[in-house]
Design a protein around this motif. Structure first.
Motif, PDB file in Angstrom:
ATOM      1  N   ILE A 158     -27.132   3.368 -38.297  1.00 56.36           N
ATOM      2  CA  ILE A 158     -27.405   2.285 -38.183  1.00 56.36           C
ATOM      3  C   ILE A 158     -27.565   1.883 -37.488  1.00 56.36           C
ATOM      4  O   ILE A 158     -27.849   0.825 -36.945  1.00 56.36           O
ATOM      5  N   LEU A 159     -26.779   2.351 -36.472  1.00 57.69           N
ATOM      6  CA  LEU A 159     -26.485   1.430 -34.939  1.00 57.69           C
ATOM      7  C   LEU A 159     -27.470   1.618 -33.864  1.00 57.69           C
ATOM      8  O   LEU A 159     -27.744   0.356 -33.075  1.00 57.69           O
ATOM      9  N   LEU A 160     -28.161   2.313 -34.530  1.00 56.77           N
ATOM     10  CA  LEU A 160     -29.764   2.259 -33.951  1.00 56.77           C
ATOM     11  C   LEU A 160     -31.011   0.925 -34.624  1.00 56.77           C
ATOM     12  O   LEU A 160     -32.607   0.928 -33.852  1.00 56.77           O
ATOM     13  N   ASP A 161     -30.967   0.855 -35.697  1.00 57.44           N
ATOM     14  CA  ASP A 161     -31.847  -0.636 -36.279  1.00 57.44           C
ATOM     15  C   ASP A 161     -31.434  -1.839 -35.938  1.00 57.44           C
ATOM     16  O   ASP A 161     -29.931  -1.561 -36.831  1.00 57.44           O
ATOM     17  N   ASN A 162     -32.371  -2.120 -35.361  1.00 49.49           N
ATOM     18  CA  ASN A 162     -31.754  -3.404 -34.718  1.00 49.49           C
ATOM     19  C   ASN A 162     -31.115  -4.825 -35.479  1.00 49.49           C
ATOM     20  O   ASN A 162     -30.191  -5.643 -35.433  1.00 49.49           O
ATOM     21  N   LYS A 163     -32.395  -4.933 -36.939  1.00 51.87           N
ATOM     22  CA  LYS A 163     -30.944  -5.826 -38.019  1.00 51.87           C
ATOM     23  C   LYS A 163     -30.353  -5.204 -38.041  1.00 51.87           C
ATOM     24  O   LYS A 163     -29.064  -6.407 -38.502  1.00 51.87           O
TER      25      LYS A 163
ATOM     26  N   ILE B 161     -24.224   1.688 -27.020  1.00 53.40           N
ATOM     27  CA  ILE B 161     -25.249   1.601 -27.545  1.00 53.40           C
ATOM     28  C   ILE B 161     -25.882  -0.038 -28.067  1.00 53.40           C
ATOM     29  O   ILE B 161     -26.776   0.021 -29.211  1.00 53.40           O
ATOM     30  N   LEU B 162     -24.600  -0.674 -28.504  1.00 52.05           N
ATOM     31  CA  LEU B 162     -25.023  -2.355 -29.405  1.00 52.05           C
ATOM     32  C   LEU B 162     -25.806  -3.443 -28.521  1.00 52.05           C
ATOM     33  O   LEU B 162     -26.577  -3.662 -28.755  1.00 52.05           O
ATOM     34  N   GLU B 163     -25.632  -2.836 -27.257  1.00 46.74           N
ATOM     35  CA  GLU B 163     -26.193  -3.429 -26.208  1.00 46.74           C
ATOM     36  C   GLU B 163     -27.280  -3.099 -26.314  1.00 46.74           C
ATOM     37  O   GLU B 163     -27.671  -3.778 -25.140  1.00 46.74           O
TER      38      GLU B 163
ATOM     39  N   ILE C 286     -25.664   6.309 -45.385  1.00 51.80           N
ATOM     40  CA  ILE C 286     -23.915   5.721 -45.013  1.00 51.80           C
ATOM     41  C   ILE C 286     -25.734   4.410 -46.889  1.00 51.80           C
ATOM     42  O   ILE C 286     -26.209   3.585 -45.787  1.00 51.80           O
ATOM     43  N   ASP C 287     -24.075   4.191 -47.137  1.00 50.65           N
ATOM     44  CA  ASP C 287     -24.835   2.673 -47.958  1.00 50.65           C
ATOM     45  C   ASP C 287     -24.233   1.498 -47.160  1.00 50.65           C
ATOM     46  O   ASP C 287     -23.266   1.350 -46.712  1.00 50.65           O
ATOM     47  N   PHE C 288     -25.359   1.093 -46.612  1.00 48.37           N
ATOM     48  CA  PHE C 288     -25.297  -0.265 -45.278  1.00 48.37           C
ATOM     49  C   PHE C 288     -24.397  -1.756 -46.170  1.00 48.37           C
ATOM     50  O   PHE C 288     -23.111  -1.788 -45.106  1.00 48.37           O
ATOM     51  N   ASP C 289     -24.445  -1.986 -47.589  1.00 48.01           N
ATOM     52  CA  ASP C 289     -23.740  -3.045 -48.015  1.00 48.01           C
ATOM     53  C   ASP C 289     -22.277  -2.734 -47.190  1.00 48.01           C
ATOM     54  O   ASP C 289     -21.741  -3.200 -47.792  1.00 48.01           O
ATOM     55  N   LEU C 290     -22.024  -1.213 -48.577  1.00 50.70           N
ATOM     56  CA  LEU C 290     -20.665  -0.185 -47.826  1.00 50.70           C
ATOM     57  C   LEU C 290     -19.736  -1.051 -47.030  1.00 50.70           C
ATOM     58  O   LEU C 290     -18.912  -1.038 -46.309  1.00 50.70           O
ATOM     59  N   PHE C 291     -20.914  -0.555 -46.215  1.00 53.40           N
ATOM     60  CA  PHE C 291     -20.693  -0.513 -44.663  1.00 53.40           C
ATOM     61  C   PHE C 291     -20.323  -1.740 -44.051  1.00 53.40           C
ATOM     62  O   PHE C 291     -19.165  -1.863 -43.389  1.00 53.40           O
ATOM     63  N   LEU C 292     -21.123  -3.054 -44.074  1.00 52.60           N
ATOM     64  CA  LEU C 292     -20.695  -4.064 -43.727  1.00 52.60           C
ATOM     65  C   LEU C 292     -19.555  -4.543 -44.715  1.00 52.60           C
ATOM     66  O   LEU C 292     -18.569  -5.488 -43.716  1.00 52.60           O
ATOM     67  N   GLU C 293     -19.638  -4.093 -45.728  1.00 48.96           N
ATOM     68  CA  GLU C 293     -18.332  -4.482 -46.649  1.00 48.96           C
ATOM     69  C   GLU C 293     -16.519  -4.207 -45.888  1.00 48.96           C
ATOM     70  O   GLU C 293     -16.141  -4.900 -45.630  1.00 48.96           O
ATOM     71  N   LYS C 294     -16.749  -3.000 -45.600  1.00 48.84           N
ATOM     72  CA  LYS C 294     -15.749  -2.386 -44.542  1.00 48.84           C
ATOM     73  C   LYS C 294     -15.825  -3.037 -43.223  1.00 48.84           C
ATOM     74  O   LYS C 294     -14.501  -3.257 -42.871  1.00 48.84           O
ATOM     75  N   LEU C 295     -16.401  -3.434 -42.607  1.00 50.25           N
ATOM     76  CA  LEU C 295     -16.767  -3.810 -41.201  1.00 50.25           C
ATOM     77  C   LEU C 295     -16.022  -5.144 -41.322  1.00 50.25           C
ATOM     78  O   LEU C 295     -15.586  -5.911 -40.614  1.00 50.25           O
TER      79      LEU C 295
END
Length: 178
Positions: free
Chosen positions: A70-75, A137-139, A167-176
């Motif tokens: 997830i963290l290596l995907d710029n979008k 990593i994020l930067e 990992i389900d990215f939508d669920l990941f974003l929801e938790k974030l």
């Protein structure tokens, strides 16, 4: 990673394009945030068996692999950064929950000898170590990423090859965005 591979890697201007980046980041980060921390003393004191340590290491490498996909995907990173000013703190909490609390405590790995205080010590250590790693990593801080990966040379990457969790990215974003 032998010395020649290490030197070639350190001279690479685009380490994120390396085919083994997920594996190497996952192993190096597991060493930094977990394996070479207070848990090693707990292992030496007999609170964790060699078998438990091996399984926890493998588990964490695979879980971190999913996080790094997830963290290596710029979008996806752009969406993560829109989750508010405290997104990095929330991200640390999610990583610890996913890679340790939820994962380790709900598996069949024998951790019965660890006390609540031991768990708290491990979580606090992980919390301190994760912040700079995730920020680097994020930067997309290439020198910082190379610094993280230099742990692979020091400690080795000969663990089982990382099989990143999906990992389900939508669920990941929801938790974030809690």
């Amino acid at each position: 990673m032998d010395i020649n591979n290490y030197m070639e890697f350190m001279e690479n201007d685009k380490p994120l394009d390396d085919k083994d980046i997920i594996h190497n980041l996952s192993v190096a980060t597991t060493h930094i945030i977990y394996r070479n921390g207070p848990v090693e003393d707990m292992h030496a004191d007999g609170k964790l068996t060699d078998y438990a340590m091996m399984n926890i290491n493998k588990f964490m490498v695979n879980r971190l692999g999913g996080i790094f996909l997830i963290l290596l995907d710029n979008k996806k990173v752009d969406l993560i950064k829109k989750c508010g000013e405290y997104y990095i703190e929330n991200l640390i909490d999610i990583v610890i929950e996913y890679c340790f609390i939820d994962g380790i405590l709900n598996t069949k790995i024998d951790i019965e000898k660890l006390t609540d205080k031991d768990i708290d010590i491990i979580v606090e250590f992980m919390n301190q170590k994760l912040y700079p790693i995730l920020l680097i990593i994020l930067e997309r801080n290439i020198n910082g990423i190379k610094g993280i990966l230099s742990n692979s040379f020091i400690y080795g990457t000969d663990w089982d090859y990382c099989k990143p969790d999906i990992i389900d990215f939508d669920l990941f974003l929801e938790k974030l965005d809690y």
